[in-house]
Structures are given as C-alpha cells and as structure tokens.
Motif scaffolding. Structure first.
Motif, mmCIF file in Angstrom:
data_model
loop_
_atom_site.group_PDB
_atom_site.id
_atom_site.type_symbol
_atom_site.label_atom_id
_atom_site.label_comp_id
_atom_site.label_asym_id
_atom_site.label_seq_id
_atom_site.Cartn_x
_atom_site.Cartn_y
_atom_site.Cartn_z
ATOM 1 N N PHE A 55 14.101 -7.336 -3.528
ATOM 2 C CA PHE A 55 14.805 -6.101 -3.184
ATOM 3 C C PHE A 55 13.855 -5.003 -2.732
ATOM 4 O O PHE A 55 14.242 -4.133 -1.946
ATOM 5 C CB PHE A 55 15.657 -5.637 -4.366
ATOM 6 N N ILE A 56 12.609 -5.022 -3.210
ATOM 7 C CA ILE A 56 11.638 -4.027 -2.758
ATOM 8 C C ILE A 56 11.225 -4.292 -1.317
ATOM 9 O O ILE A 56 11.152 -3.382 -0.492
ATOM 10 C CB ILE A 56 10.399 -4.014 -3.685
ATOM 11 N N GLU A 57 10.946 -5.536 -0.991
ATOM 12 C CA GLU A 57 10.391 -5.869 0.319
ATOM 13 C C GLU A 57 11.428 -6.101 1.411
ATOM 14 O O GLU A 57 11.115 -6.007 2.584
ATOM 15 C CB GLU A 57 9.482 -7.098 0.212
ATOM 16 N N MET B 78 3.037 3.677 -4.780
ATOM 17 C CA MET B 78 3.956 3.119 -5.781
ATOM 18 C C MET B 78 4.058 1.600 -5.645
ATOM 19 O O MET B 78 4.130 0.887 -6.640
ATOM 20 C CB MET B 78 5.340 3.763 -5.648
ATOM 21 N N ARG B 79 4.039 1.137 -4.412
ATOM 22 C CA ARG B 79 4.066 -0.316 -4.212
ATOM 23 C C ARG B 79 2.772 -0.949 -4.698
ATOM 24 O O ARG B 79 2.785 -2.020 -5.296
ATOM 25 C CB ARG B 79 4.329 -0.657 -2.747
ATOM 26 N N ALA C 239 -1.054 -14.455 -9.121
ATOM 27 C CA ALA C 239 -1.788 -13.237 -9.479
ATOM 28 C C ALA C 239 -2.735 -12.816 -8.360
ATOM 29 O O ALA C 239 -2.859 -11.628 -8.054
ATOM 30 C CB ALA C 239 -2.553 -13.457 -10.784
ATOM 31 N N VAL C 240 -3.384 -13.777 -7.729
ATOM 32 C CA VAL C 240 -4.317 -13.462 -6.643
ATOM 33 C C VAL C 240 -3.573 -12.878 -5.445
ATOM 34 O O VAL C 240 -3.998 -11.859 -4.871
ATOM 35 C CB VAL C 240 -5.119 -14.721 -6.232
ATOM 36 N N VAL C 241 -2.453 -13.456 -5.073
ATOM 37 C CA VAL C 241 -1.695 -12.950 -3.920
ATOM 38 C C VAL C 241 -1.080 -11.589 -4.252
ATOM 39 O O VAL C 241 -1.039 -10.696 -3.394
ATOM 40 C CB VAL C 241 -0.633 -13.970 -3.469
ATOM 41 N N LEU C 242 -0.625 -11.398 -5.480
ATOM 42 C CA LEU C 242 -0.138 -10.081 -5.898
ATOM 43 C C LEU C 242 -1.250 -9.036 -5.801
ATOM 44 O O LEU C 242 -1.015 -7.900 -5.375
ATOM 45 C CB LEU C 242 0.414 -10.143 -7.325
ATOM 46 N N THR C 243 -2.466 -9.428 -6.169
ATOM 47 C CA THR C 243 -3.607 -8.520 -6.072
ATOM 48 C C THR C 243 -3.909 -8.169 -4.620
ATOM 49 O O THR C 243 -4.199 -7.008 -4.296
ATOM 50 C CB THR C 243 -4.853 -9.151 -6.728
ATOM 51 N N LEU C 244 -3.841 -9.153 -3.733
ATOM 52 C CA LEU C 244 -4.075 -8.896 -2.307
ATOM 53 C C LEU C 244 -3.024 -7.942 -1.743
ATOM 54 O O LEU C 244 -3.346 -7.037 -0.956
ATOM 55 C CB LEU C 244 -4.080 -10.207 -1.523
ATOM 56 N N LEU D 34 2.527 -9.964 2.735
ATOM 57 C CA LEU D 34 1.965 -10.609 1.542
ATOM 58 C C LEU D 34 2.974 -10.563 0.399
ATOM 59 O O LEU D 34 3.028 -11.479 -0.427
ATOM 60 C CB LEU D 34 0.658 -9.935 1.132
ATOM 61 N N GLY D 35 3.786 -9.512 0.369
ATOM 62 C CA GLY D 35 4.853 -9.432 -0.623
ATOM 63 C C GLY D 35 5.873 -10.536 -0.454
ATOM 64 O O GLY D 35 6.361 -11.108 -1.433
#
Length: 148
Positions: free
Chosen positions: A57-59, A85-86, A112-117, A19-20
């Motif tokens: 860079f995180i994912e 933390m993620r 915002a919705v996908v970030l929330t998921l 999802l990220g």
C-alpha cells in the motif's frame, strides 16, 4: 514515460520505489518459505509478511483507491509520503529482519539487505533534496486520480 525514462531521471526515490517492489516480492516469498521453521523464526516470517502487506500500500498508491481499507489504515499509510519517512520505515523493517540472525541464520537476511538498499535510496533522495517522485507505472503522479 517508460520505466527506462524514469530511471534516467536519476531521482533516488524512483530507485527506492522499485526496490520497494522487489522487497514486496521477496518479503512474500521468503516469509512463506521461512514460516515452516519450528522455532522463533516463525515470528520474523510473520513480521516480514505483514511488512510486505504494508509496503504494497505504501509503494502502489493506486491500491489505496481501489481496495476497501479503514480510515485509520489510510492515515497510517499517508504518513509515508516523504523520502525521509519512507527511509525510516524501510530502515525499521530492515533492522527487525537483521534481528532474525539472533534466532537462526536464514534467507530472511536477503530481505533485510534489499530493505536496507531501499532505505538508503530514499535517504539519498532526501539528502540530495530531491522531491519524491512516484513511478507512473505503479500508479503515481495522477494515475490514481484518473481512476476514481
């Protein structure tokens, strides 16, 4: 191990990581699409673009090995190795994008919705005490060490 095998593990950190990746794609696309507004929505678009850059860079940990970055940036990115933390960084990014509704209703809400998921998946992985497992497809679990 294929992507289907990774999904069959039922580890929510894998779901969060994919999802990220979707957040990265949506963030870049929607950030560019909404940057052409002539109001305060430009600020939220720029924030989404910067957030997408950080999420890359995180994912995708392989990029930390092959892209020249500063030691401060590397240390900042390495803070996000646990599920909690993620979940926190995704939650903060989602809240910022939800705040864009104050200015104007736009397609930034989809990001915002996908970030929330993604935040929910990482939080569930943490609550279920599942270890963080990075997708081998995205350069996790030893792939980055084999390159360098």
């Amino acid at each position: 191990m294929t992507i289907a095998d990774e999904f069959r593990q039922r580890n929510f950190s894998i779901y969060g990581q994919w999802l990220g990746v979707l957040c990265i794609i949506l963030g870049i696309a929607l950030g560019i699409a909404n940057i052409f507004h002539f109001n305060l929505l430009i600020l939220f678009s720029v924030i989404l673009l910067v957030s997408s850059f950080v999420l890359i860079f995180i994912e995708i940990p392989l990029l930390l090995r092959i892209c020249p970055t500063s030691s401060k940036f590397d240390a900042f990115i390495r803070r996000f190795t646990t599920n909690y933390m993620r979940a926190a960084i995704y939650g903060i990014m989602a809240v910022v994008q939800y705040l864009s509704i104050i200015v104007d209703t736009s397609s930034l809400i989809a990001a915002a919705v996908v970030l929330t998921l993604a935040a929910a998946c990482y939080a569930l992985a943490g609550l279920k005490q599942q270890d963080f497992v990075g997708s081998k497809t995205l350069g996790g679990q030893g792939v980055a060490q084999m390159i360098v």
